[in-house]
Design a protein around this motif. Structure first.
Motif, PDB file in Angstrom:
ATOM      1  N   LYS B 203      -5.646   0.399   3.332  1.00 47.14           N
ATOM      2  CA  LYS B 203      -6.712  -0.464   4.540  1.00 47.14           C
ATOM      3  C   LYS B 203      -7.098   1.267   5.699  1.00 47.14           C
ATOM      4  O   LYS B 203      -8.041   0.023   6.788  1.00 47.14           O
ATOM      5  CB  LYS B 203      -4.582  -0.452   5.963  1.00 47.14           C
ATOM      6  CG  LYS B 203      -4.194  -2.210   5.431  1.00 47.14           C
ATOM      7  CD  LYS B 203      -3.662  -2.781   6.017  1.00 47.14           C
ATOM      8  CE  LYS B 203      -2.712  -1.779   5.999  1.00 47.14           C
ATOM      9  NZ  LYS B 203      -1.286  -2.342   6.868  1.00 47.14           N
ATOM     10  N   HIS B 204      -6.843   1.685   5.246  1.00 46.81           N
ATOM     11  CA  HIS B 204      -7.312   2.762   6.663  1.00 46.81           C
ATOM     12  C   HIS B 204      -7.693   3.824   5.702  1.00 46.81           C
ATOM     13  O   HIS B 204      -8.644   4.285   7.122  1.00 46.81           O
ATOM     14  CB  HIS B 204      -5.650   3.682   6.928  1.00 46.81           C
ATOM     15  CG  HIS B 204      -4.456   3.193   7.843  1.00 46.81           C
ATOM     16  ND1 HIS B 204      -3.152   3.291   7.214  1.00 46.81           N
ATOM     17  CD2 HIS B 204      -4.622   1.805   8.069  1.00 46.81           C
ATOM     18  CE1 HIS B 204      -2.561   2.204   7.723  1.00 46.81           C
ATOM     19  NE2 HIS B 204      -3.384   1.006   8.706  1.00 46.81           N
ATOM     20  N   LYS B 253     -14.396  -1.951   3.979  1.00 44.58           N
ATOM     21  CA  LYS B 253     -13.089  -2.689   4.074  1.00 44.58           C
ATOM     22  C   LYS B 253     -12.242  -1.539   5.072  1.00 44.58           C
ATOM     23  O   LYS B 253     -12.033  -1.757   6.616  1.00 44.58           O
ATOM     24  CB  LYS B 253     -12.548  -2.946   2.968  1.00 44.58           C
ATOM     25  CG  LYS B 253     -11.151  -3.042   2.931  1.00 44.58           C
ATOM     26  CD  LYS B 253      -9.967  -2.952   1.591  1.00 44.58           C
ATOM     27  CE  LYS B 253      -8.870  -3.444   1.533  1.00 44.58           C
ATOM     28  NZ  LYS B 253      -8.108  -3.457   1.028  1.00 44.58           N
ATOM     29  N   THR B 254     -12.266   0.084   5.071  1.00 48.55           N
ATOM     30  CA  THR B 254     -11.803   0.177   5.809  1.00 48.55           C
ATOM     31  C   THR B 254     -12.347   1.459   6.815  1.00 48.55           C
ATOM     32  O   THR B 254     -11.826   1.584   7.763  1.00 48.55           O
ATOM     33  CB  THR B 254     -11.274   2.102   5.270  1.00 48.55           C
ATOM     34  OG1 THR B 254     -12.422   2.295   5.055  1.00 48.55           O
ATOM     35  CG2 THR B 254     -10.288   1.311   3.988  1.00 48.55           C
ATOM     36  N   GLY B 255     -13.530   1.253   6.602  1.00 47.99           N
ATOM     37  CA  GLY B 255     -14.320   2.055   7.774  1.00 47.99           C
ATOM     38  C   GLY B 255     -14.071   3.383   7.658  1.00 47.99           C
ATOM     39  O   GLY B 255     -14.864   3.680   8.841  1.00 47.99           O
ATOM     40  N   LYS B 256     -13.920   4.180   7.094  1.00 49.93           N
ATOM     41  CA  LYS B 256     -12.958   5.290   6.560  1.00 49.93           C
ATOM     42  C   LYS B 256     -13.371   6.072   5.604  1.00 49.93           C
ATOM     43  O   LYS B 256     -12.730   5.469   4.050  1.00 49.93           O
ATOM     44  CB  LYS B 256     -12.153   6.309   7.596  1.00 49.93           C
ATOM     45  CG  LYS B 256     -12.276   5.377   9.059  1.00 49.93           C
ATOM     46  CD  LYS B 256     -10.636   6.279   9.223  1.00 49.93           C
ATOM     47  CE  LYS B 256     -11.006   5.893  11.111  1.00 49.93           C
ATOM     48  NZ  LYS B 256      -9.399   6.559  11.705  1.00 49.93           N
TER      49      LYS B 256
END
Lengths: 423, 327
Positions: B203-204, B253-256
């Motif tokens: 997720k992250h 999805k995670t942006g990172k």
């Protein structure tokens, strides 16, 4: 051994961080309780921070020029009479102390990047916009307090249930995202022999506010000529007597302030603030007065100027000027302004285009008073003339109101004669 | 299902393909009698004979050049470059000829060729036996470049490479040969070229990588899971053509995004992946795209500590991903 950790103090209500001006004590220096320990500069105030205990300065954690949030540890003082333990066993603990130092040292700079506030990633901007959330009101959990994408997503989850953000309405205005004033500026050209002066904290604040004002407020400008022959005569007649009786000099500033107050009463829209989808008409009339100091331009505020007569205004303004030159203003002295007077005549100009001190709506200047030949009726007379210039926020008022405001000032100043009472 | 090493999976893949298609020939330095310096082709000459598993001279330009000729004329050659480091003498054949024959001949000729080459460091191979060369070839239109990261993918991608009608470079990480094991089906299966694989959901933070670094990234992700950081790992599997869809999906999805490769940073695959993300997924990014790659040093050092410092390790990936998660 008792160690007192000194933290960055809060120097004003809306202040969230402070910059170390200079350390008045070095590591190893003994210090008395209440003795000045360091100078802290916030937006525009310099303040000396007294020592909370008597003892010896053992560690300075933040260097001069660094800005840290309120509450950040900035130095350590070993309290007197308790510090001998470590000295007794220096051989064994020396190594230990070194490793402790090595471990704690990196912790200090970690507090520095507060830049996370007010700068948002594309994901945060998009999500905030989609969900109608003001990211400035979301508690950031990322590096340096940055608002992360997850923070926004969580705020979205909580939005329906409990509007936590309304709990702190007072935060809204001060936490508005800081305009970045350096980003789009054209890069300077540095040639051999040029010198680089790092920006003083005050310079940074001025730069940021000027850019924000000029970029966000549509400035419009008007000027009137005012015949102040009567005022000049009045002041000439009263100034010595006034100085002897009141202890302060009688300048033109309090008269101008009175005139502005009359103008603001006649046109309350000039005493207001732009608020996005509304206009905040201010109840109090607090006049800021731009003052040059060797630390830079500052704008102390005469509170409730409408409740003071000429003597009261003279005393209040001179008190502020004196304290600003001495660097002894408080945060309170610098906040709450609703309109600003810039006494540009003091620097000899006759025409100025002042920058509005946003979120205020207007700023007037009082230019140099000069003797000029003026046509009166069918004769030419030598009159004391002054130009009064006004920059105003054209979103809030139009030329008609602004013109009316200047006419009231003009009428008031021209109505002052050699015999007008100042009490 | 049998558990095979990465090396065994490639060998079984080669065996299966050769059994299936008699046009396939293997050749290269020591691939026959010796069975390859890493034993990838061990036993294949015995099984398929000297006509199909051929020891070649030490001449990479000739190995690839003759393979191109054989391919154009109807065979399905799988030449081996003993170490990817030695591929440069053949670069003219690969880039000027193999990659362009279909285009140059307006589709009249094509080159169904698979060039296998062990690459990568961390095995004490020093300057001439440790390089990552994939970015050189990923730049070239007309080539396909696959870099499997697991035994399963190694076999499936080999099948896809062999049945492709155009040249494919198949880079196998030599540190993975015996260190990576996994379940590999006996029957033939094909993993399409150009398809990335989500090796782990999270997720992250998204780690986008390929080759040996996939297993390293998974190790890092496992450790970070204990710290409460949920890491997604996307295995590119093919570095040309890139699976743009999968790259964008995980990025959004995670942006990172953390991109990892052993190859050095400048001009590496990470730059291309990063550019794709910023072109197509900017408004989903919550942090700058981060790349973790080998240092800008001319080659892998021989000294063990220096080699370790050069290599991207699970620890380095973990620390970078953690930093990104905290941003």
């Amino acid at each position: 051994m008792a160690t007192e950790v000194v933290s960055m103090p809060q120097l004003g209500e809306s202040v969230t961080e402070g910059t170390i001006g200079q350390w008045l004590k070095n590591v190893g220096d003994p210090i008395e309780k209440y003795e000045a320990l360091l100078e802290v500069t916030t937006d525009k105030v310099n303040a000396e921070v007294p020592a909370p205990v008597t003892g010896t300065v053992t560690k300075i954690l933040v260097d001069p020029g660094q800005t840290v949030p309120i509450g950040t540890p900035i130095c350590e003082i070993e309290v007197e009479g308790t510090g001998s333990e470590s000295a007794e066993a220096p051989q064994t603990s020396a190594e230990e102390a070194q490793t402790v130092e090595a471990q704690t040292a990196p912790a200090a700079p970690a507090a520095a990047p507060q830049e996370g506030r007010g700068r948002y990633s594309p994901a945060v901007r998009r999500l905030a916009e989609e969900h109608g959330i003001d990211p400035a009101r979301v508690n950031g959990t990322g590096a340096g307090g940055r608002v992360t994408r997850n923070d926004i997503l969580q705020a979205v989850d909580h939005k329906g249930a409990a509007p936590a953000k309304t709990a702190q309405p007072a935060q809204a205005a001060p936490s508005a995202p800081a305009a970045s004033f350096a980003l789009e500026s054209a890069p300077a050209v540095i040639d051999d022999g040029d010198t680089l002066e790092p920006l003083a904290p005050v310079r940074k604040v001025i730069a940021e506010r000027m850019v924000r004002s000029k970029q966000t407020v549509p400035h419009a400008w008007l000027m009137v000529e005012v015949d102040v022959t009567g005022l000049v005569e009045l002041r000439g007649r009263l100034k010595n007597e006034f100085k002897a009786r009141e202890g302060v000099s009688l300048t033109y500033v309090p008269f101008m302030m009175r005139a502005i107050v009359e103008g603001l009463r006649a046109v309350p829209e000039m005493n207001s603030q732009w608020n996005g989808d509304s206009i905040v008409i201010k109840k109090r009339i607090n006049l800021g007065m731009a003052a040059a100091t060797d630390r830079g331009l500052i704008v102390p505020v005469v509170k409730d100027a409408d409740q003071k007569n000429i003597v009261g205004l003279a005393k209040a303004s001179q008190d502020l000027v004196q304290r600003s030159r001495a660097g002894r203003l408080t945060m309170d002295d610098l906040s709450g302004g609703t309109f600003t007077l810039d006494n540009t005549g003091a620097v000899g100009t006759v025409l100025t285009y002042p920058v509005i001190n946003a979120p205020e709506v207007g700023i007037v200047t009082m230019e140099s008073i000069v003797k000029r030949p003026v046509v009166i009726g069918n004769t030419i007379g030598i009159r004391d003339m002054v130009n009064v210039c006004l920059s105003f926020d054209h979103r809030v008022v139009d030329g008609a109101e602004a013109g009316k405001f200047l006419q009231v000032i003009k009428k008031h100043l021209e109505g002052i004669g050699p015999d007008t009472s100042i009490y | 299902m049998a558990e095979l090493s990465y090396l065994e999976a490639i060998r079984e893949g080669l065996r299966q393909e050769m059994e299936r298609d008699s046009r396939i020939i293997l050749y290269g330095e020591d691939v026959g009698v010796r069975g390859g310096v890493f034993r990838v082709t061990e036993g294949l000459q015995k099984q398929f004979g000297e006509d199909r598993v051929i020891d070649s001279p030490l001449a990479e330009a000739a190995i690839v050049g003759t393979a191109i000729g054989a391919a154009v004329n109807g065979l399905r050659p799988i030449p081996e470059i003993q170490f990817a480091d030695f591929i440069f003498p053949a670069i003219n054949q690969i880039v000027q000829e193999a990659a362009r024959i279909r285009y140059r001949s307006n589709g009249a000729f094509h080159v169904p060729l698979v060039i296998r080459a062990p690459f990568g460091g961390g095995v004490h191979g020093a300057l001439y036996h440790s390089q990552s060369v994939e970015a050189f070839f990923a730049h070239v239109p007309g080539l396909k470049v696959v870099v499997p990261g697991t035994p399963y993918d190694a076999k499936g991608l080999l099948a896809a490479a062999v049945q492709d009608e155009d040249p494919v470079l198949y880079f196998e990480h030599k540190a993975a040969y015996r260190s990576l094991k996994g379940e590999v089906p006996e029957e033939r299966y094909v993993i399409p070229i150009g398809k990335a694989d989500l090796k782990r959901e999270g997720k992250h933070v998204s780690i986008i990588t390929y080759g040996l670094m996939v297993s390293f990234a998974l190790k890092a992700a496992e450790e970070l899971e204990k710290e409460g950081v949920s890491v997604e790992v996307l295995d590119l599997r093919t570095v040309r053509p890139l699976d743009v869809e999968a790259i964008l999906e995980t990025s959004k999805k995670t942006g990172k995004v953390l991109i990892v490769h052993e190859d050095n940073l400048t001009g590496g695959i990470g730059g291309e992946v990063s550019a794709l993300i910023s072109e197509h997924a900017l408004f989903y990014l919550d942090a700058p795209i981060v790349r973790l790659a080998g240092p800008e040093v001319p080659a892998m050092p021989y000294s063990a500590p220096l080699e370790h410092a050069f290599m991207v390790t699970p620890e380095k990936i973990r620390d970078k991903a953690r930093e990104l998660a905290k941003f």
